[in-house]
Structures are given as structure tokens and as C-alpha cells.
Design a protein around this motif. Structure first.
Motif, PDB file in Angstrom:
ATOM      1  N   GLU A  93      -5.900   5.051   1.721  1.00  0.00           N
ATOM      2  CA  GLU A  93      -4.611   4.392   1.920  1.00  0.00           C
ATOM      3  C   GLU A  93      -3.841   5.056   3.065  1.00  0.00           C
ATOM      4  O   GLU A  93      -3.221   4.382   3.887  1.00  0.00           O
ATOM      5  CB  GLU A  93      -3.770   4.411   0.640  1.00  0.00           C
ATOM      6  CG  GLU A  93      -4.304   3.538  -0.467  1.00  0.00           C
ATOM      7  CD  GLU A  93      -5.350   4.235  -1.327  1.00  0.00           C
ATOM      8  OE1 GLU A  93      -5.743   5.393  -1.043  1.00  0.00           O
ATOM      9  OE2 GLU A  93      -5.801   3.599  -2.305  1.00  0.00           O
ATOM     10  N   GLN A  94      -3.878   6.375   3.100  1.00  0.00           N
ATOM     11  CA  GLN A  94      -3.196   7.094   4.172  1.00  0.00           C
ATOM     12  C   GLN A  94      -3.783   6.733   5.532  1.00  0.00           C
ATOM     13  O   GLN A  94      -3.051   6.518   6.494  1.00  0.00           O
ATOM     14  CB  GLN A  94      -3.280   8.603   3.949  1.00  0.00           C
ATOM     15  CG  GLN A  94      -2.448   9.086   2.785  1.00  0.00           C
ATOM     16  CD  GLN A  94      -2.699  10.551   2.473  1.00  0.00           C
ATOM     17  OE1 GLN A  94      -3.228  11.284   3.286  1.00  0.00           O
ATOM     18  NE2 GLN A  94      -2.315  10.962   1.281  1.00  0.00           N
ATOM     19  N   LEU A  95      -5.104   6.665   5.602  1.00  0.00           N
ATOM     20  CA  LEU A  95      -5.770   6.310   6.852  1.00  0.00           C
ATOM     21  C   LEU A  95      -5.430   4.882   7.261  1.00  0.00           C
ATOM     22  O   LEU A  95      -5.136   4.620   8.435  1.00  0.00           O
ATOM     23  CB  LEU A  95      -7.281   6.493   6.725  1.00  0.00           C
ATOM     24  CG  LEU A  95      -8.103   6.195   7.975  1.00  0.00           C
ATOM     25  CD1 LEU A  95      -7.666   7.094   9.138  1.00  0.00           C
ATOM     26  CD2 LEU A  95      -9.582   6.380   7.697  1.00  0.00           C
ATOM     27  N   LEU A  96      -5.456   3.958   6.303  1.00  0.00           N
ATOM     28  CA  LEU A  96      -5.105   2.568   6.595  1.00  0.00           C
ATOM     29  C   LEU A  96      -3.691   2.474   7.159  1.00  0.00           C
ATOM     30  O   LEU A  96      -3.457   1.808   8.175  1.00  0.00           O
ATOM     31  CB  LEU A  96      -5.226   1.713   5.329  1.00  0.00           C
ATOM     32  CG  LEU A  96      -4.710   0.275   5.434  1.00  0.00           C
ATOM     33  CD1 LEU A  96      -5.517  -0.523   6.454  1.00  0.00           C
ATOM     34  CD2 LEU A  96      -4.729  -0.395   4.062  1.00  0.00           C
ATOM     35  N   LEU A  97      -2.744   3.135   6.499  1.00  0.00           N
ATOM     36  CA  LEU A  97      -1.358   3.086   6.960  1.00  0.00           C
ATOM     37  C   LEU A  97      -1.197   3.751   8.322  1.00  0.00           C
ATOM     38  O   LEU A  97      -0.461   3.255   9.176  1.00  0.00           O
ATOM     39  CB  LEU A  97      -0.432   3.728   5.929  1.00  0.00           C
ATOM     40  CG  LEU A  97      -0.267   2.911   4.649  1.00  0.00           C
ATOM     41  CD1 LEU A  97       0.470   3.717   3.597  1.00  0.00           C
ATOM     42  CD2 LEU A  97       0.450   1.598   4.932  1.00  0.00           C
ATOM     43  N   VAL A 124       0.839  -1.198   0.000  1.00  0.00           N
ATOM     44  CA  VAL A 124       0.000   0.000   0.000  1.00  0.00           C
ATOM     45  C   VAL A 124       0.875   1.249   0.000  1.00  0.00           C
ATOM     46  O   VAL A 124       1.723   1.426   0.875  1.00  0.00           O
ATOM     47  CB  VAL A 124      -0.962   0.008   1.213  1.00  0.00           C
ATOM     48  CG1 VAL A 124      -1.746   1.308   1.268  1.00  0.00           C
ATOM     49  CG2 VAL A 124      -1.909  -1.178   1.137  1.00  0.00           C
ATOM     50  N   LYS A 125       0.641   2.083  -0.993  1.00  0.00           N
ATOM     51  CA  LYS A 125       1.332   3.368  -1.064  1.00  0.00           C
ATOM     52  C   LYS A 125       0.337   4.441  -0.632  1.00  0.00           C
ATOM     53  O   LYS A 125      -0.840   4.377  -0.967  1.00  0.00           O
ATOM     54  CB  LYS A 125       1.833   3.637  -2.475  1.00  0.00           C
ATOM     55  CG  LYS A 125       2.908   2.667  -2.878  1.00  0.00           C
ATOM     56  CD  LYS A 125       3.442   2.955  -4.253  1.00  0.00           C
ATOM     57  CE  LYS A 125       4.522   1.938  -4.554  1.00  0.00           C
ATOM     58  NZ  LYS A 125       4.890   1.894  -5.935  1.00  0.00           N
ATOM     59  N   PRO A 126       0.813   5.429   0.101  1.00  0.00           N
ATOM     60  CA  PRO A 126      -0.092   6.453   0.642  1.00  0.00           C
ATOM     61  C   PRO A 126      -0.510   7.488  -0.399  1.00  0.00           C
ATOM     62  O   PRO A 126      -0.230   8.669  -0.271  1.00  0.00           O
ATOM     63  CB  PRO A 126       0.744   7.084   1.753  1.00  0.00           C
ATOM     64  CG  PRO A 126       2.151   6.923   1.296  1.00  0.00           C
ATOM     65  CD  PRO A 126       2.185   5.624   0.542  1.00  0.00           C
ATOM     66  N   VAL A 127      -1.194   7.032  -1.441  1.00  0.00           N
ATOM     67  CA  VAL A 127      -1.569   7.949  -2.518  1.00  0.00           C
ATOM     68  C   VAL A 127      -2.952   8.561  -2.332  1.00  0.00           C
ATOM     69  O   VAL A 127      -3.206   9.666  -2.773  1.00  0.00           O
ATOM     70  CB  VAL A 127      -1.484   7.264  -3.900  1.00  0.00           C
ATOM     71  CG1 VAL A 127      -0.044   6.972  -4.263  1.00  0.00           C
ATOM     72  CG2 VAL A 127      -2.308   5.996  -3.935  1.00  0.00           C
ATOM     73  N   GLY A 128      -3.835   7.867  -1.700  1.00  0.00           N
ATOM     74  CA  GLY A 128      -5.195   8.374  -1.491  1.00  0.00           C
ATOM     75  C   GLY A 128      -5.509   8.495  -0.010  1.00  0.00           C
ATOM     76  O   GLY A 128      -4.765   8.021   0.850  1.00  0.00           O
ATOM     77  N   PRO A 181       3.961  14.266   0.425  1.00  0.00           N
ATOM     78  CA  PRO A 181       3.985  15.267   1.499  1.00  0.00           C
ATOM     79  C   PRO A 181       3.341  14.783   2.794  1.00  0.00           C
ATOM     80  O   PRO A 181       3.849  15.060   3.882  1.00  0.00           O
ATOM     81  CB  PRO A 181       3.207  16.444   0.918  1.00  0.00           C
ATOM     82  CG  PRO A 181       3.267  16.266  -0.555  1.00  0.00           C
ATOM     83  CD  PRO A 181       3.377  14.791  -0.793  1.00  0.00           C
ATOM     84  N   GLU A 182       2.254  14.018   2.684  1.00  0.00           N
ATOM     85  CA  GLU A 182       1.570  13.550   3.883  1.00  0.00           C
ATOM     86  C   GLU A 182       2.454  12.593   4.672  1.00  0.00           C
ATOM     87  O   GLU A 182       2.444  12.570   5.892  1.00  0.00           O
ATOM     88  CB  GLU A 182       0.254  12.849   3.525  1.00  0.00           C
ATOM     89  CG  GLU A 182      -0.752  13.748   2.854  1.00  0.00           C
ATOM     90  CD  GLU A 182      -0.490  13.965   1.362  1.00  0.00           C
ATOM     91  OE1 GLU A 182       0.346  13.272   0.751  1.00  0.00           O
ATOM     92  OE2 GLU A 182      -1.132  14.870   0.809  1.00  0.00           O
ATOM     93  N   VAL A 183       3.213  11.781   3.964  1.00  0.00           N
ATOM     94  CA  VAL A 183       4.098  10.820   4.622  1.00  0.00           C
ATOM     95  C   VAL A 183       5.298  11.545   5.208  1.00  0.00           C
ATOM     96  O   VAL A 183       5.697  11.311   6.344  1.00  0.00           O
ATOM     97  CB  VAL A 183       4.562   9.737   3.622  1.00  0.00           C
ATOM     98  CG1 VAL A 183       5.525   8.779   4.278  1.00  0.00           C
ATOM     99  CG2 VAL A 183       3.357   9.012   3.076  1.00  0.00           C
ATOM    100  N   ARG A 184       5.852  12.443   4.422  1.00  0.00           N
ATOM    101  CA  ARG A 184       7.026  13.170   4.864  1.00  0.00           C
ATOM    102  C   ARG A 184       6.759  13.916   6.169  1.00  0.00           C
ATOM    103  O   ARG A 184       7.595  13.958   7.059  1.00  0.00           O
ATOM    104  CB  ARG A 184       7.459  14.156   3.770  1.00  0.00           C
ATOM    105  CG  ARG A 184       8.716  14.920   4.118  1.00  0.00           C
ATOM    106  CD  ARG A 184       9.055  15.954   3.059  1.00  0.00           C
ATOM    107  NE  ARG A 184       8.035  16.983   3.021  1.00  0.00           N
ATOM    108  CZ  ARG A 184       7.401  17.390   1.918  1.00  0.00           C
ATOM    109  NH1 ARG A 184       7.663  16.865   0.775  1.00  0.00           N
ATOM    110  NH2 ARG A 184       6.502  18.336   1.978  1.00  0.00           N
TER     111      ARG A 184
END
Length: 180
Positions: free
Chosen positions: A26-30, A19-23, A72-75
Motif C-alpha cells: 500500500e505504501q509503495l502504491l501510494l 488505500v491506507k498506508p498500512v502495508g 510513521p512512514e507517511v509522517r
């Protein structure tokens, strides 16, 4: 309670790898997964994460998320760094620390400057949490620190300088002579 992590381990590793944090979903799951792993790491009273099979199953998938630092959200998220730091604290053995550190140091040579920046921030967090136990690996880190001092990216250089100051504060001596 940590024993239940065994039921999640394979699925968690699979999610981290794929899973890549693109949406937003996905961001919420991670985010939830990383927080769950962080809770498991911090509450490990049974040395679950000390077991090589458990440590190895999650370490690389967890670090794979650091390579997605170009988002950016991951960073800007501390969840990944916190989870990596939590794993190192839970798997507190010199062998596990060396394996984890080697993998993070490899990230410092990635082409993407945001991945390098995230790797430096991981090292800062690990240095802060584990102190002298982590700095036992300093000889392995020194060539990478020297390279990062001359990085093409200003943010990477700045964070590397902050990391050097942090190390010097713990050791009580200057690294200048060692970085030459």
C-alpha cells in the motif's frame, strides 16, 4: 501530456480515498501514485488542473492522505506534502487556493497531533513555493496559527513557530501584533 491525467483521475481519487498506508504494498502504491500526480501537476502546460472539475476531483482525496499521518512512514514522507503543493501550483487561482487552504486549516483542528503537524508542514511548503500569492490568505490563517502556538504537542508548536518565521521573512514584518 497532462491531458492523459484525465484517464487516471477517477482511479487516482478512488485509490487515495480507499488505500491506507498500512502495508509495504500500500505504501509503495501510494508513493508511486503521489509521484505520478506530482509529475502531472508540475508539467501541466494545458491548465488541466485549473479546471474546477479536475481540481475538485483530486483535492479532497489527496488531503485525505494527510489524515493518515499517524503512520510513521507517511509522517516522514514528503510525497503527500509535495503533491499538495504541486496541486496548488498547478491550480493557481485564488478560488482554488482558498478552497485548498480552508481544507488544510480544518486539518489543523483534528484530534490527532500528527495530522495537525502534517497540515502545518503542508502550509509551510505552500508558503515557500507560492510566497505572497499564498499569503493573500493570511487573514484566514491567523486564528489557526494562534491556536497552534499553544498546541498540546511540542512538535506542532515548533513547526508553527518555524512557519511564522517563514511568513515574517516573506512579508518583512512581524506577525506578533496580528496574532494577539
Amino acid at each position: 501530456m497532462t491531458g492523459y491525467s484525465g484517464y487516471l483521475l477517477e482511479q487516482a481519487a478512488s485509490i487515495l480515498q480507499s488505500v491506507k498506508p498500512v502495508g509495504e504494498n500500500e505504501q509503495l502504491l501510494l508513493k508511486v501514485l503521489l509521484q505520478t500526480l506530482g509529475a502531472s501537476f508540475s508539467n501541466d502546460q494545458d491548465d488541466f488542473w485549473q479546471a474546477p472539475a479536475h481540481f475538485e476531483a483530486i483535492m479532497q482525496p489527496l488531503l485525505d492522505q494527510v489524515t493518515f499521518a499517524n503512520e510513521p512512514e507517511v509522517r516522514d514522507s514528503l510525497d503527500i506534502i509535495s503533491a499538495v503543493t504541486g496541486l496548488a501550483g498547478a491550480a493557481a487561482s485564488p478560488e482554488h487556493h482558498k478552497t485548498l487552504n480552508s481544507a488544510i486549516l480544518k486539518l489543523m483542528r483534528e484530534d490527532n497531533e500528527l495530522t495537525r503537524l502534517a497540515a502545518v508542514k503542508c502550509e509551510q511548503s505552500l508558503t515557500e513555493k507560492l510566497g505572497e500569492d499564498w499569503l493573500a490568505l493570511l487573514p484566514e490563517m491567523l486564528p489557526f496559527i494562534s491556536e497552534l502556538q499553544e498546541d498540546d504537542d511540542e512538535d506542532v508548536e515548533r513547526e508553527t513557530t518555524a512557519w511564522i518565521r517563514q511568513i515574517e521573512g516573506i512579508l518583512g514584518e512581524s506577525l506578533e501584533g496580528m496574532l494577539q
